[in-house]
Scaffold this motif. Structure first.
Motif, PDB file in Angstrom:
ATOM      1  N   ARG A  41       0.827  -1.214   0.000  1.00  0.00           N
ATOM      2  CA  ARG A  41       0.000   0.000   0.000  1.00  0.00           C
ATOM      3  C   ARG A  41       0.856   1.256   0.000  1.00  0.00           C
ATOM      4  O   ARG A  41       0.627   2.170  -0.779  1.00  0.00           O
ATOM      5  CB  ARG A  41      -0.933   0.003   1.215  1.00  0.00           C
ATOM      6  N   THR A  42       1.856   1.300   0.873  1.00  0.00           N
ATOM      7  CA  THR A  42       2.674   2.512   0.955  1.00  0.00           C
ATOM      8  C   THR A  42       3.559   2.666  -0.280  1.00  0.00           C
ATOM      9  O   THR A  42       3.869   3.787  -0.683  1.00  0.00           O
ATOM     10  CB  THR A  42       3.534   2.493   2.230  1.00  0.00           C
ATOM     11  N   PHE A  43       3.980   1.537  -0.886  1.00  0.00           N
ATOM     12  CA  PHE A  43       4.733   1.627  -2.138  1.00  0.00           C
ATOM     13  C   PHE A  43       3.875   2.242  -3.232  1.00  0.00           C
ATOM     14  O   PHE A  43       4.318   3.114  -3.977  1.00  0.00           O
ATOM     15  CB  PHE A  43       5.224   0.250  -2.576  1.00  0.00           C
ATOM     16  N   ASP A  44       2.635   1.775  -3.346  1.00  0.00           N
ATOM     17  CA  ASP A  44       1.751   2.302  -4.387  1.00  0.00           C
ATOM     18  C   ASP A  44       1.530   3.792  -4.213  1.00  0.00           C
ATOM     19  O   ASP A  44       1.448   4.535  -5.197  1.00  0.00           O
ATOM     20  CB  ASP A  44       0.413   1.562  -4.363  1.00  0.00           C
ATOM     21  N   ALA A  45       1.421   4.237  -2.964  1.00  0.00           N
ATOM     22  CA  ALA A  45       1.186   5.660  -2.718  1.00  0.00           C
ATOM     23  C   ALA A  45       2.357   6.509  -3.211  1.00  0.00           C
ATOM     24  O   ALA A  45       2.170   7.659  -3.625  1.00  0.00           O
ATOM     25  CB  ALA A  45       0.954   5.897  -1.226  1.00  0.00           C
ATOM     26  N   ILE A  46       3.564   5.963  -3.169  1.00  0.00           N
ATOM     27  CA  ILE A  46       4.736   6.697  -3.635  1.00  0.00           C
ATOM     28  C   ILE A  46       4.948   6.530  -5.131  1.00  0.00           C
ATOM     29  O   ILE A  46       5.314   7.474  -5.843  1.00  0.00           O
ATOM     30  CB  ILE A  46       5.994   6.239  -2.870  1.00  0.00           C
ATOM     31  N   LEU A  47       4.714   5.305  -5.633  1.00  0.00           N
ATOM     32  CA  LEU A  47       5.006   5.025  -7.035  1.00  0.00           C
ATOM     33  C   LEU A  47       3.965   5.593  -7.989  1.00  0.00           C
ATOM     34  O   LEU A  47       4.258   5.805  -9.165  1.00  0.00           O
ATOM     35  CB  LEU A  47       5.131   3.510  -7.242  1.00  0.00           C
ATOM     36  N   ASP A  48       2.773   5.845  -7.502  1.00  0.00           N
ATOM     37  CA  ASP A  48       1.734   6.418  -8.359  1.00  0.00           C
ATOM     38  C   ASP A  48       1.748   7.942  -8.226  1.00  0.00           C
ATOM     39  O   ASP A  48       0.771   8.564  -7.830  1.00  0.00           O
ATOM     40  CB  ASP A  48       0.365   5.855  -7.987  1.00  0.00           C
ATOM     41  N   THR A  49       2.878   8.540  -8.558  1.00  0.00           N
ATOM     42  CA  THR A  49       3.057   9.988  -8.435  1.00  0.00           C
ATOM     43  C   THR A  49       3.833  10.504  -9.639  1.00  0.00           C
ATOM     44  O   THR A  49       4.568   9.752 -10.297  1.00  0.00           O
ATOM     45  CB  THR A  49       3.842  10.346  -7.152  1.00  0.00           C
ATOM     46  N   PRO A  50       3.715  11.795  -9.939  1.00  0.00           N
ATOM     47  CA  PRO A  50       4.516  12.373 -11.027  1.00  0.00           C
ATOM     48  C   PRO A  50       6.019  12.213 -10.800  1.00  0.00           C
ATOM     49  O   PRO A  50       6.780  12.007 -11.752  1.00  0.00           O
ATOM     50  CB  PRO A  50       4.098  13.842 -11.017  1.00  0.00           C
ATOM     51  N   ARG A  52      13.510   4.355 -13.467  1.00  0.00           N
ATOM     52  CA  ARG A  52      13.869   3.717 -14.724  1.00  0.00           C
ATOM     53  C   ARG A  52      12.728   2.813 -15.213  1.00  0.00           C
ATOM     54  O   ARG A  52      12.439   2.764 -16.397  1.00  0.00           O
ATOM     55  CB  ARG A  52      15.124   2.861 -14.546  1.00  0.00           C
ATOM     56  N   VAL A  53      12.128   2.079 -14.291  1.00  0.00           N
ATOM     57  CA  VAL A  53      11.053   1.145 -14.615  1.00  0.00           C
ATOM     58  C   VAL A  53       9.726   1.796 -14.270  1.00  0.00           C
ATOM     59  O   VAL A  53       9.499   2.182 -13.117  1.00  0.00           O
ATOM     60  CB  VAL A  53      11.218  -0.176 -13.836  1.00  0.00           C
ATOM     61  N   GLN A  54       8.848   1.935 -15.241  1.00  0.00           N
ATOM     62  CA  GLN A  54       7.588   2.629 -15.023  1.00  0.00           C
ATOM     63  C   GLN A  54       6.478   1.711 -14.514  1.00  0.00           C
ATOM     64  O   GLN A  54       5.519   2.182 -13.920  1.00  0.00           O
ATOM     65  CB  GLN A  54       7.137   3.302 -16.321  1.00  0.00           C
ATOM     66  N   ASP A  55       6.597   0.420 -14.738  1.00  0.00           N
ATOM     67  CA  ASP A  55       5.585  -0.519 -14.257  1.00  0.00           C
ATOM     68  C   ASP A  55       5.725  -0.656 -12.735  1.00  0.00           C
ATOM     69  O   ASP A  55       6.777  -1.077 -12.245  1.00  0.00           O
ATOM     70  CB  ASP A  55       5.773  -1.882 -14.928  1.00  0.00           C
ATOM     71  N   PRO A  56       4.688  -0.312 -11.957  1.00  0.00           N
ATOM     72  CA  PRO A  56       4.808  -0.346 -10.492  1.00  0.00           C
ATOM     73  C   PRO A  56       5.158  -1.729  -9.958  1.00  0.00           C
ATOM     74  O   PRO A  56       5.942  -1.849  -9.006  1.00  0.00           O
ATOM     75  CB  PRO A  56       3.431   0.112 -10.005  1.00  0.00           C
ATOM     76  N   CYS A  90       9.291  -5.091  -7.379  1.00  0.00           N
ATOM     77  CA  CYS A  90      10.156  -6.276  -7.419  1.00  0.00           C
ATOM     78  C   CYS A  90      11.624  -5.884  -7.445  1.00  0.00           C
ATOM     79  O   CYS A  90      12.468  -6.512  -6.780  1.00  0.00           O
ATOM     80  CB  CYS A  90       9.820  -7.131  -8.636  1.00  0.00           C
ATOM     81  N   GLN A  91      11.950  -4.862  -8.216  1.00  0.00           N
ATOM     82  CA  GLN A  91      13.331  -4.412  -8.308  1.00  0.00           C
ATOM     83  C   GLN A  91      13.834  -3.913  -6.955  1.00  0.00           C
ATOM     84  O   GLN A  91      14.985  -4.166  -6.576  1.00  0.00           O
ATOM     85  CB  GLN A  91      13.455  -3.315  -9.356  1.00  0.00           C
ATOM     86  N   LEU A  92      12.973  -3.215  -6.227  1.00  0.00           N
ATOM     87  CA  LEU A  92      13.377  -2.647  -4.944  1.00  0.00           C
ATOM     88  C   LEU A  92      13.378  -3.683  -3.821  1.00  0.00           C
ATOM     89  O   LEU A  92      14.332  -3.776  -3.046  1.00  0.00           O
ATOM     90  CB  LEU A  92      12.452  -1.493  -4.581  1.00  0.00           C
ATOM     91  N   LEU A  93      12.311  -4.463  -3.732  1.00  0.00           N
ATOM     92  CA  LEU A  93      12.162  -5.397  -2.620  1.00  0.00           C
ATOM     93  C   LEU A  93      12.809  -6.756  -2.875  1.00  0.00           C
ATOM     94  O   LEU A  93      13.119  -7.479  -1.927  1.00  0.00           O
ATOM     95  CB  LEU A  93      10.682  -5.618  -2.301  1.00  0.00           C
ATOM     96  N   GLY A  94      12.996  -7.113  -4.150  1.00  0.00           N
ATOM     97  CA  GLY A  94      13.513  -8.436  -4.467  1.00  0.00           C
ATOM     98  C   GLY A  94      14.791  -8.807  -3.742  1.00  0.00           C
ATOM     99  O   GLY A  94      14.880  -9.883  -3.130  1.00  0.00           O
ATOM    100  N   ALA A 115      19.909   2.603  -7.854  1.00  0.00           N
ATOM    101  CA  ALA A 115      19.940   1.768  -9.057  1.00  0.00           C
ATOM    102  C   ALA A 115      18.614   1.798  -9.792  1.00  0.00           C
ATOM    103  O   ALA A 115      18.565   1.565 -11.001  1.00  0.00           O
ATOM    104  CB  ALA A 115      20.302   0.334  -8.679  1.00  0.00           C
ATOM    105  N   ALA A 116      17.535   2.079  -9.066  1.00  0.00           N
ATOM    106  CA  ALA A 116      16.203   2.105  -9.680  1.00  0.00           C
ATOM    107  C   ALA A 116      15.853   3.452 -10.287  1.00  0.00           C
ATOM    108  O   ALA A 116      14.892   3.567 -11.047  1.00  0.00           O
ATOM    109  CB  ALA A 116      15.142   1.727  -8.639  1.00  0.00           C
TER     110      ALA A 116
END
Length: 217
Positions: free
Chosen positions: A153-162, A169-173, A178-182, A206-207
């Motif tokens: 939930r908190t990731f989506d709140a940050i990633l769905d922003t201008p 680099r990666v636009q797909d949330p 996955c890139q960050l938490l993997g 890196a992201a």
């Protein structure tokens, strides 16, 4: 796993009034389910086991939870910590670093078997469809949605922003998460040392796209 359907309307896991007896019975059911889930996994959370451990009548359980998955989902909510969102006034990079560091801490502190069960619950075919007494399937979507919500939930709140759209680099949330938490999940599963804040900073950098004046392509 035993499955059940409520013979009377259920409250979907949320008490409909302020009756303290309802709150106490729900808490006892969730305490019992949490103990069973922690010690025996999802298969241990059956109606008989939960009512026996909680000393709460089946009819009362039915009033709180309409399905096995609903009960397990509520139990995961109790067991899985929720990550607090970083301050909204921080720069985008610092917000991501702070959030990732908090996630790494919680993943490290949550018991491994609970973390693994939660991740399995998010997989498409890891948990079986559960048939209700009426024969209708009780899908695992409720369980998956609860677990996903606790982690992202908190990731989506940050990633769905201008800012995210301009700097990542990666636009797909999903791929960005996955890139960050993997790497953090991999370290936890394989027993590697916890990725600390400095490591989280490297993952975030890196992201991100390089600054416009860096010359990097």
């Amino acid at each position: 796993m035993n499955a059940f359907a409520a013979p009377t309307p259920a409250d979907n896991g949320t008490p409909a009034d302020n009756d303290p007896r309802r709150a106490r019975s729900r808490a006892r059911l969730l305490d019992a389910a949490a103990g069973l889930l922690s010690s025996g996994g999802v298969e241990a959370v059956t109606v008989d086991a939960v009512t026996r451990a909680s000393k709460v009548a089946r009819a009362t359980l039915y009033r709180h939870f309409a399905s096995t998955n609903q009960l397990i989902a509520a139990t995961f909510e109790r067991l899985l910590p929720q990550v607090d969102a970083p301050a909204a006034n921080l720069p985008f990079r610092e917000r991501l670093v702070e959030l990732l560091d908090r996630q790494a801490s919680l993943i490290e502190e949550t018991p491994m078997h609970i973390t693994t069960l939660a991740w399995l619950a998010m997989g498409r075919n890891q948990l079986p469809e559960i048939a209700t007494d009426s024969g209708a399937p009780d899908g695992v979507d409720t369980l998956r949605s609860v677990v996903r919500d606790r982690y992202r939930r908190t990731f989506d709140a940050i990633l769905d922003t201008p800012d995210a759209r301009a700097q990542l680099r990666v636009q797909d949330p999903d791929l960005a998460i996955c890139q960050l938490l993997g790497p953090i999940v991999f370290a936890r599963l394989t027993g590697l040392p916890r990725i600390d804040r400095a490591g989280c900073t490297l993952l975030v950098d890196a992201a991100l796209l390089p600054p416009a004046d860096s010359g990097e392509r």
